[in-house]
Design a protein around this motif. Structure first.
Motif, short mmCIF file in Angstrom:
data_model
loop_
_atom_site.label_atom_id
_atom_site.label_comp_id
_atom_site.label_asym_id
_atom_site.label_seq_id
_atom_site.Cartn_x
_atom_site.Cartn_y
_atom_site.Cartn_z
N HIS A 51 37.81 22.69 33.81
CA HIS A 51 38.34 23.22 35.06
C HIS A 51 39.79 23.68 34.90
O HIS A 51 40.33 24.36 35.76
N LYS A 52 40.38 23.37 33.76
CA LYS A 52 41.76 23.78 33.48
C LYS A 52 41.83 25.08 32.67
O LYS A 52 42.91 25.50 32.28
N LYS A 94 42.04 31.59 34.35
CA LYS A 94 41.36 32.20 35.51
C LYS A 94 40.22 33.11 35.09
O LYS A 94 39.11 33.02 35.61
N LEU A 124 37.25 31.10 33.82
CA LEU A 124 36.56 30.43 34.92
C LEU A 124 35.67 31.42 35.67
O LEU A 124 34.52 31.12 35.99
N SER A 165 40.75 28.93 42.27
CA SER A 165 40.97 27.52 42.66
C SER A 165 39.67 26.89 43.16
O SER A 165 39.42 25.70 42.94
N LYS A 176 37.56 26.20 40.06
CA LYS A 176 38.08 24.99 39.39
C LYS A 176 37.56 23.73 40.06
O LYS A 176 37.12 22.79 39.40
N GLN A 226 35.15 20.93 38.48
CA GLN A 226 35.66 19.55 38.44
C GLN A 226 34.72 18.60 39.18
O GLN A 226 34.40 17.52 38.67
#
Length: 148
Positions: free
Chosen positions: A82-83, A86, A89, A108, A111, A115
């Motif tokens: 999740h880190k 962008k 992801l 976001s 993420k 997570q």
């Protein structure tokens, strides 16, 4: 455990399992560290079963997105952190949900979904989509006739 007992609490990291309701709120247990907290009615709380992701056509329930991730990853944790960046992801999420609305689903959000999925997987909460009741009835009828 179903997603209707899993909560996201605004301002608190991770997810919480709903333990009990009180007159002034409820008691939740963190899936991260097992600590219990009391949350008042004024807190911003979201039940995971009520969250949906925007697509170009409709809103897809979060549980269906989790199921698609589970199928992609073979029931394991995600292959991406999740880190991650962008762009990585968004690329990953596009492979899971190709028609998601890129204007309304932010990095976001992606993420958080990744997570949460990994946290649920760590806690062996992986029954995201309930089986259809008609199918279950047919399966049990087949199973009972085979036993005879």
């Amino acid at each position: 455990m179903a997603l209707d007992k899993i909560l996201s609490i605004g301002g608190k990291p991770g997810l919480y399992k709903l333990l009990t309701q009180t007159r002034s709120g409820f008691v939740g247990e963190s899936l991260l560290d097992g600590k219990r907290i009391t949350v008042g009615m004024r807190s911003n709380v979201s039940v995971l079963s009520e969250i949906a992701i925007y697509t170009l056509e409709e809103e897809v329930p979060l549980k269906e997105v989790f199921q698609k991730i589970k199928e992609k990853e073979g029931g394991n944790k995600t292959s991406i952190s999740h880190k991650a960046d962008k762009i990585d992801l968004e690329e990953y999420f596009f492979s899971v949900l190709p028609n998601y609305d890129e204007d309304r689903v932010y990095a976001s959000d992606i993420k958080k979904i990744i997570q949460w999925y990994n946290l649920l997987t760590d806690n062996n909460i992986t029954d995201f989509v309930e089986e259809k009741t008609e199918g279950e009835g047919e399966e049990s009828a087949v199973a009972s006739s085979e036993e005879e």
